[in-house]
Write an enzyme that holds these catalytic residues in place. Structure first.
Site, PDB file in Angstrom:
ATOM      1  N   ASP A  98      10.980  27.768  33.519  1.00 43.71           N
ATOM      2  CA  ASP A  98      11.612  26.797  34.410  1.00 43.71           C
ATOM      3  C   ASP A  98      12.109  27.480  35.685  1.00 43.71           C
ATOM      4  OD1 ASP A  98      12.787  24.083  34.691  1.00 43.71           O
ATOM      5  OD2 ASP A  98      14.679  25.183  34.700  1.00 43.71           O
ATOM      6  N   GLU A 152       6.662  27.252  36.321  1.00 39.84           N
ATOM      7  CA  GLU A 152       6.970  26.128  37.220  1.00 39.84           C
ATOM      8  C   GLU A 152       7.057  26.717  38.616  1.00 39.84           C
ATOM      9  OE1 GLU A 152      10.058  22.549  38.269  1.00 39.84           O
ATOM     10  OE2 GLU A 152      10.838  24.412  37.488  1.00 39.84           O
TER      11      GLU A 152
HETATM   12  C1  GLC Z   1      13.119  22.275  36.640  1.00 41.97           C
HETATM   13  C2  GLC Z   1      12.953  21.139  35.655  1.00 41.97           C
HETATM   14  C3  GLC Z   1      13.851  20.013  36.069  1.00 41.97           C
HETATM   15  C4  GLC Z   1      15.275  20.508  36.036  1.00 41.97           C
HETATM   16  C5  GLC Z   1      15.436  21.756  36.904  1.00 41.97           C
HETATM   17  C6  GLC Z   1      16.733  22.439  36.656  1.00 41.97           C
HETATM   18  O1  GLC Z   1      12.718  21.927  37.903  1.00 41.97           O
HETATM   19  O2  GLC Z   1      11.612  20.762  35.597  1.00 41.97           O
HETATM   20  O3  GLC Z   1      13.704  18.893  35.244  1.00 41.97           O
HETATM   21  O4  GLC Z   1      16.138  19.501  36.496  1.00 41.97           O
HETATM   22  O5  GLC Z   1      14.448  22.708  36.627  1.00 41.97           O
HETATM   23  O6  GLC Z   1      16.705  23.074  35.423  1.00 41.97           O
END
Ligand code: GLC
Length: 567
Positions: free
Chosen positions: A231, A291
């Site tokens: 993440d 991500e």
């Molecule tokens: C990432 C996740 C998202 C979350 C953010 C903070 O972007 O996909 O859903 O709110 O991280 O953890």
């Protein structure tokens, strides 16, 4: 001392050992091209709150997921990525973790996790966990200790600074609105949070943080998981000197000044962490998915790392940012990532973006367009990551009133930004109440379209989006050209129709996609691609496809035509 181990603990340990696939086996190539299992796999993202509710409390759970493994197998899914199901105050619905080595009671127990892992492994489905590395919850014991005093042993696990001129230490903005600094009265210092104030950023410059977090991954590998989706990797590091970001004209949707994020995003130090995290993953034969929000291919390439030593699968979100059907734009994006040297990772929806059904749909032909998008990204060279419900044409169900909004950014940004509830609604299993998800009140409501767009109804309709996905995924698993073949663009000047070959040795698969709402004619000549007298036979097409002479193909609006090409 041995008596300290209860029978169930011994059983759990044995089970975990059995579940953990030997690292060597997972790292071993699965074909003569040297590909690994994840290069042939179809991944599927599950938002556990919304997938299946086994105990009818209105919120999905792990046992619910286990009960749907048969469905997933039948669909053609090889790996599930489960978004955070760890203990959490749920401010950001699980992305605020208060204990990395447990399961939130609302989703079940570690025993339920072991059951899920065991049943998944029996079906050859890998489990990928979400690793929230940038921040913890403010209720995590590390942060509770850290904020307790300036001399806490955990103080330096987070980013604490004195204020400046009566305000925060610098001008950085939280992506969820307002300053990225919060003053903590107990010690009169500010802590840094890129996301909500309840999500304090970890200090990755502290080796103790790195060690503790790497150990978390080891703990899950030993429990049988095959990898992690990392993440928010872009924001792991910040400039230690806290330079202000340059301010740009205008404000964002939360009213904050726009900034050029050069000091709080994508700092080079992130690559050192990813390289080391990859070493741990390699010891366990695991895969790391990122991500990775990047603006251009050079940024994306950096996440693969020199010699592929960082992430095996950085997600290409630039592809998903092509927000309208456009043959030239998709052609450009595919060519860019396909020639970048890494293994492409395609995504068209997730729990943070409006569902692809709405983004690409024209309101009239949405089912046809959903098949068209599947025909595109599931036939490309690379690994696709599906989002639950995409395969049945689930649409966004945005809140109608501000008071119904659950996602805090939806409350803050209303009505310009309604938050992310719309893309997180319960999976639609039947045409019954609450789409068969629960007999209680679901945490988010299902849309009226669940009456037609649900697994039970679509399984009976050969023309449904679901059946199309099943055929396509079956083809993808069986056809060597779709698994291994190079991407060869065709008719590159066509403004409406995207055509390409996946060519492998003497074989090829032809993919022709009409990205327009009008009928199109296409004439293809595959001589230059090594098939001068190409014979084609249809593998899969949408209705309205006439003839199979590639020198004169007629395509209905939004048609998909996939054919085998031989010499
Ligand atoms: C990432 C996740 C998202 C979350 C953010 C903070 O972007 O996909 O859903 O709110 O991280 O953890």
């Amino acid at each position: 001392m041995t008596r300290l181990f209860s029978r169930s603990a011994v059983f759990a340990a044995v089970l975990a050992a059995l579940l953990a696939l030997p690292a060597a086996a997972q790292n071993r190539p699965v074909d003569s091209e040297g590909h690994q299992w994840w290069q042939h796999a179809v991944f599927y993202e599950i938002y556990p709150r919304s997938y299946a509710d086994s105990n009818n409390d209105g919120i999905g759970d792990l046992e619910g997921i286990t009960s749907k493994l048969g469905y997933l197998k039948d669909l053609g899914v090889d790996a599930i990525w489960i978004t955070p199901c760890y203990p959490s105050p749920q401010v950001d619905f699980g992305y605020d973790v208060s204990d990395y080595e447990n399961i939130d009671p609302m989703y079940g127990t570690l025993k339920d996790f072991d059951h899920l892992a065991h049943e998944s492994q029996k079906r050859g489905i890998h489990i990928i966990m979400d690793f929230v590395m940038n921040h913890t919850s403010d209720q995590h014991k590390w942060f509770i200790d850290s904020r307790s005093s300036r001399t806490s042993a955990y103080r330096d696990w987070y980013i604490w600074r004195d204020g400046k001129n009566g305000g925060p230490p610098n001008n950085w903005i939280s992506i969820f609105g307002g300053p990225a600094w919060k003053l903590d009265p107990q010690t009169s210092q500010y802590y840094y949070h890129y996301f909500y104030p309840q999500q304090p950023d970890l200090n990755w410059r502290n080796p103790a943080v790195e060690k503790a977090m790497f150990d978390v991954t080891r703990w899950w590998y030993e429990r049988g998981v095959s990898g992690f989706r990392l993440d928010a990797v872009d924001t792991l590091f910040e400039d230690p000197d806290l330079h202000d970001n340059p301010v740009l004209p205008g404000t964002n949707k939360y009213g904050d000044p726009n900034q050029q994020e050069i000091y709080d995003r994508r700092l080079p130090e992130v690559h050192d962490v990813l390289r080391d995290l990859r070493k741990v993953a390699d010891e366990h034969g695991a895969v790391l998915i990122g991500e990775t929000w990047t603006n251009n291919i050079d940024e994306l390439k950096q996440y693969y790392g020199g010699h592929g030593k960082e992430l095996q699968m950085p997600m290409d979100f630039m592809f998903a940012m092509v927000n309208r059907l456009s043959a030239p734009e998709f052609r450009r994006q595919i060519a860019t990532v396909d020639s970048a040297g890494g293994w492409p990772v395609y995504v068209i929806s997730n729990h943070d973006i409006v569902r692809s059904y709405d983004r690409y749909g024209d309101g009239q032909h949405n089912d046809a367009i959903a098949k068209l998008m599947a025909g595109l990204y599931l036939t490309l060279r690379g690994t696709p990551i599906m989002y639950y419900g995409e395969e049945i044409g689930m649409e966004n169900n945005d809140p109608k009133r501000k008071e119904d909004v659950k996602d805090p950014i939806g409350k803050l940004g209303w009505p310009v930004d309604k938050g992310r509830d719309g893309e997180r609604t319960p999976m639609q299993w039947t045409d019954g109440p609450n789409a068969g998800f629960t007999s209680a009140t679901p945490w988010l409501p299902v849309p009226p379209s669940s009456a037609t767009h649900n697994v039970a109804s679509e399984s009976k309709d050969p023309d449904s989006v679901l059946e199309f996905y099943k055929h396509l995924l079956k083809l993808r698993h069986q056809n060597p050209a779709l698994l291994e073949g190079e991407y060869v663009p065709l008719n590159q000047d066509d403004p409406n129709v995207l055509s390409y070959l996946r060519r492998y040795k003497d074989e090829a698969v032809l993919v022709v996609l009409n990205m327009s709402g009008s009928a199109q004619k296409v004439s293809l000549d595959l001589g230059a691609q090594g098939f001068p007298a190409a014979k084609v036979s249809t593998l899969l097409s949408t209705p309205g496809q006439q003839g199979n002479k590639i020198s004169e193909l007629s395509l209905a609006p939004f048609a998909v035509y996939i054919a085998e090409v031989s010499k």
